[in-house]
Design an enzyme around this catalytic site. Structure first.
Site, mmCIF file in Angstrom:
data_model
loop_
_atom_site.group_PDB
_atom_site.id
_atom_site.type_symbol
_atom_site.label_atom_id
_atom_site.label_comp_id
_atom_site.label_asym_id
_atom_site.label_seq_id
_atom_site.Cartn_x
_atom_site.Cartn_y
_atom_site.Cartn_z
ATOM 1 N N ASP A 171 2.521 -2.122 -3.002
ATOM 2 C CA ASP A 171 1.639 -0.862 -2.398
ATOM 3 C C ASP A 171 0.333 -1.173 -1.659
ATOM 4 O O ASP A 171 -0.478 -1.649 -2.364
ATOM 5 C CB ASP A 171 1.589 -0.160 -3.812
ATOM 6 N N SER A 209 1.631 9.589 -7.392
ATOM 7 C CA SER A 209 0.715 9.470 -6.713
ATOM 8 C C SER A 209 -0.448 10.153 -7.013
ATOM 9 O O SER A 209 -0.818 10.278 -8.079
ATOM 10 C CB SER A 209 0.903 9.535 -5.255
ATOM 11 N N HIS A 246 4.202 2.122 -1.150
ATOM 12 C CA HIS A 246 3.616 3.261 -1.901
ATOM 13 C C HIS A 246 4.898 4.425 -1.487
ATOM 14 O O HIS A 246 5.439 5.072 -2.642
ATOM 15 C CB HIS A 246 2.523 3.799 -1.110
#
Length: 294
Positions: free
Chosen positions: A225, A156, A254
């Protein structure tokens, strides 16, 4: 009557504009709190089997900070060491489970803790996190680990740091979990009703940097996501140099993208890399922890 209606309409519009500008101002001045949503207390490692293998090390940054990080030495002399760059929330204690499969497979892991996170001094920013990652490289080099013996693993937010480091160092490989093209692109998705793209200070522009890396690349991204849309990851992948591998993880978003399937694919990717440089038989001594206050 008409004049009265006009006054009400104008007053309503004026109020709406004021509220809109206030929202813009709040988001601008609070953006780092939103982006670096961190835990500031020292992290916990609630895994007895890993506690015995962990070494708490001190990393010295170029701007004078001393950061605590967690180091797990490679279990095999031919195994690479992973520089693990976690996401925006929590601390390394929350994120280390995502690196557990690498440790169990015998790879070394340096779980970097950023400035301002997990009891470390300083305040996070894009430039600061880059300096923190460079301090991680300096530490691994002090352990006689060559750059091509290092694998970058970014998740991320940490993918932006990983891509920037891969553009600077000739690493052995790079793994990106749920990456993005740039932080302005992510902000524009989340705050489509605001000029978010122009307000972002920490830009993490991976799209402009990724082609500079020639390291083998593996990206995996959740098909559903909602935080970082998969198309941003696909756009970044398209800009990257070969060799590169893409995995879409179906049916996940996610936070749940690191499935057993994804972990097996990462391990297969690592197993297929060319042999790494030989490790030093006598690892260098660790820096004294006194520099970090303990």
């Amino acid at each position: 009557m008409i004049r009265s209606i006009k006054r009400v309409v104008l007053a309503t519009l004026k109020g709406a504009v004021i509220v809109y500008l206030m929202v813009v101002a709040i988001l601008f001045f609070m953006q780092r709190e939103l982006l670096f949503h961190r835990t500031t207390a020292p992290p916990m490692l609630n895994d007895a089997s890993l506690v015995q293998r962990r070494e708490i090390v001190c990393l010295a940054t170029a701007d004078g900070l001393n950061l605590r990080a967690w180091y797990f030495r490679a279990a095999r002399p031919d195994a690479r060491t992973v520089l693990f760059l976690h996401g925006n929330a929590g601390d390394i204690g929350n994120h280390l489970p995502f690196a557990r499969f690498l440790i169990d497979a015998g790879y070394g892991v340096l779980a970097l803790e950023y400035r301002g996170y997990g009891g470390n001094p300083g305040s996070p920013s894009e430039a600061g996190l880059m300096d923190d990652a460079r301090a991680g490289f300096a530490f691994l080099q002090s352990q006689d680990i060559a750059d091509r013996g290092i694998v970058l693993f970014g998740e991320s937010l940490g993918t932006g740091v990983a891509v920037a480091m891969a553009a600077e160092y000739a690493v052995g490989a790079m793994i990106l979990r749920s990456p993005y093209t740039s932080m302005p692109d992510v902000a524009a998705e989340a705050f489509w009703y605001l000029p978010a793209r122009w307000l972002v200070r920490d830009r993490f522009d991976s799209l402009s940097k990724i082609a500079r890396s020639k390291a083998p690349l593996f990206i995996f991204h959740g098909a559903d996501d909602a935080l970082i849309p998969i198309r941003l990851g696909q756009e970044l992948f398209a800009a990257a140099s070969e060799p590169k591998t893409w995995l879409t993880v179906e049916g996940v978003g996610h936070n749940d993208v690191q499935t057993p399937e994804a972990e097996r694919a990462v391990l297969d990717f690592l197993a297929g890399l060319p042999p790494g440089p030989p490790a030093d038989a006598m690892p260098a001594a660790l820096p004294p922890m006194a520099a970090c206050g303990g």
